[in-house]
Design an enzyme around this catalytic site. Structure first.
Site, short mmCIF file in Angstrom:
data_model
loop_
_atom_site.label_atom_id
_atom_site.label_comp_id
_atom_site.label_asym_id
_atom_site.label_seq_id
_atom_site.Cartn_x
_atom_site.Cartn_y
_atom_site.Cartn_z
N ASP A 135 120.19 87.27 21.29
CA ASP A 135 119.67 87.41 19.93
C ASP A 135 119.75 88.91 19.61
OD1 ASP A 135 118.14 87.76 17.67
OD2 ASP A 135 116.28 87.01 18.53
N LYS B 79 121.56 96.49 12.28
CA LYS B 79 122.03 95.17 11.83
C LYS B 79 122.13 95.10 10.31
CE LYS B 79 120.84 90.31 12.73
NZ LYS B 79 119.94 89.49 13.54
N GLU C 165 120.87 81.78 13.69
CA GLU C 165 119.56 81.96 14.33
C GLU C 165 118.62 80.76 14.15
OE1 GLU C 165 118.60 85.89 12.92
OE2 GLU C 165 120.14 86.74 14.22
N ASP D 116 112.61 81.57 9.38
CA ASP D 116 112.86 82.68 10.32
C ASP D 116 112.78 84.01 9.57
OD1 ASP D 116 113.81 84.48 12.17
OD2 ASP D 116 115.71 83.45 12.54
#
Ligand code: AMP
Length: 492
Positions: A7, A69, A146, A168
């Protein structure tokens, strides 16, 4: 040989591996279960990744890179000591560290990985993630979304068919996915989200509020004082996290700056309700994607059996309250929100490695794919939430006699107008046989693979000749660049 699940988060990254039938989180060399997604360059040029990099962030903010990211799949470049780095390179340094930790844990080389991305990531962002893996010396055998990954971690042992909604909210991104699961089948029905919304935004609000209060009290503007701002940012995150448990917290930062009369300190109280007021609009931005995912899956809130929360930011009481109000259900918090995604990735890795059998994962493409037509409009070829892998075909021709090349612009997004969508790539069809205008019939096939990455092939129908396609991807790295960077990272 083991395949690891990673992850690669905005704030923290986690690496896991399947041991027997159980996913296991691998502890870092520093003894933590999550690794801060932070890369630092010390004054002597040494590279630090994770906890060590985060530790030096205050003393050395210009040489510390975080929230990388957020820039994946863009042309953004980081600069440290007059050297520029792409987001892929910095992510590769994080992946390389995780790989080394896993190798120490497993006692064997790690060469293959499943890496997770937000479901709402575009093609460019997925490609950038895959390239980061390659630069780090990892073969990325699958890119998995994810929330889908979290659903795997939640549902591997569930036999009864159920519809779940995975919510999420991490450090930098928000995803909501609706899945039907049971009996080993995990089918995503719809997904939606926001690639630029996460806990970082809450921190920034609080940090700016601290700076404002400090300026009101002392007259000193801290905006250009990077070490002070870094301390405020860390304190903001700490306060936010504390306010998930407490209704009031105190922020005390001695020697934050100095004025005519000597050192200046920050001493403030922040209550949970103040925090919620400061961030009310951020919370509101979570509503539309949730409603969109429900309507795209043609379900109502009452049809959802379980709401599964993942991502560290879902620990905020205001988030759980919003979920209750929106979906009329008590959210399920039985998964570790920091680790569930990596665990799901480890399960997917084990499925690909045939260590786990009888599980079928059906995911979807989050965004529609289309090509630009006359007047800047988009003709949709593949709709959002189509199960992947999938294919769309379109036939093109020429506008002039003897024309030997055609340019096609491919977009991702939901608008009818090209300008409001994301340009994925410009495809140049070349070597078209000379014919009268309108005669060539060039069939272009766009494939979206299981990773959500787009490929294109073209055939001229009259001659059956495969056409060459030159992809001008505005921001991606070329294969040569990836190879060059990979050698650099390996040599470091
Ligand atoms: P993730 O990307 O899932 O690791 O999530 C990281 C984000 O979750 C960061 O913005 C953290 O500040 C946030 N976070 C972690 N724990 C808490 C908590 N108890 N309350 C509020 N936010 C949290």
């Amino acid at each position: 040989m083991k395949i690891v699940g990673i992850d690669l988060g905005t704030t923290n990254s986690v690496i896991a591996v399947m041991e027997g039938q159980e996913p296991t989180v691998i502890t870092t060399a520093e003894g933590t279960r999550t690794c801060p997604s932070v890369v630092g360059f010390s004054r002597t040029g040494e590279r630090l990744v994770g906890v060590m990099a985060r530790r030096q962030a205050i003393a050395n903010p210009e040489r510390t890179l975080s929230s990388v990211k957020r820039h994946m799949g863009t042309g953004f470049l980081f600069e440290v000591d007059n050297r520029q780095y792409t987001p892929q390179e910095i992510s590769a340094l994080i992946l390389q560290k995780l790989k080394a930790d896993a190798e120490a844990f497993l006692g064997e080389k790690v060469q293959k990985a499943v890496i997770t991305v937000p479901a709402y990531f575009t093609d460019a962002q997925r490609q950038a993630t895959k390239d980061a893996g390659t630069i780090a010396g990892l073969e990325v055998v699958r890119i998995i979304n994810e929330p889908t990954s979290a659903a795997l971690a939640y549902g591997l042992d569930k036999d009864v068919m159920q519809k779940i909604l995975v919510w999420d909210l991490g450090g930098g991104t928000f995803d909501v996915s609706i899945l039907e699961i049971g009996d080993g089948v995990f089918e995503t029905l719809a997904t939606c989200g926001d690639n630029r919304l996460g806990g970082d935004d809450w921190d920034e609000r609080v940090m700016n509020w601290f700076a404002e209060q400090f300026q009101k009290e002392t007259g000193v503007n801290l905006e250009r004082d990077r070490p002070a701002m870094q301390r405020l940012k860390d304190a903001a995150e700490k306060a936010k996290v504390e306010l998930s448990r407490l209704s009031q917290t105190n922020i005390n930062l001695p020697f934050l700056s100095s004025g005519k009369e000597g050192p200046l300190h920050l001493d403030l109280d922040l209550s949970r309700s103040q925090l919620e007021r400061l961030c009310a609009d951020l919370l509101n931005r979570l509503i539309a994607p949730t409603k969109q995912a429900l309507s795209d899956s043609r379900l109502s809130a009452a049809d959802i059996d379980r709401v599964v929360l993942v991502g560290g930011s879902t620990r905020m009481p205001s988030i759980q309250e919003l979920v209750r109000n929106l979906l009329g259900k008590e959210p399920y918090t039985g998964l570790n929100p920091d680790e569930a995604v990596a665990m799901g990735a480890a399960i997917q890795a084990a499925i690909l490695n045939e260590e786990v059998v009888g599980v079928l994962l059906l995911d979807v493409t989050p965004l529609s794919l289309g090509i630009e037509t006359l007047g800047g409009r988009v003709s949709k070829m593949i709709g959002r939430n189509t199960t992947i892998p999938t294919q769309g075909k379109e036939t093109f021709t020429t506008a002039r006699d003897g024309q030997t090349s055609v340019e096609i612009k491919v977009y991702q997004g939901e608008s009818e107008l090209a300008a409001y969508n994301k340009l994925l790539a410009t495809f140049q069809l070349t070597g078209i046989p000379r014919m009268r205008r309108g005669e060539p019939r060039i069939e272009v096939t766009f494939d979206i693979d299981v990773n959500g990455i787009v490929h294109a092939t073209a055939i001229e129908q009259n001659t059956g000749k495969q056409q060459q396609i030159i992809i001008n991807n505005a921001i991606g790295l070329s294969l040569d660049e990836i190879e060059r960077l990979s050698k650099q990272v390996a040599g470091s």
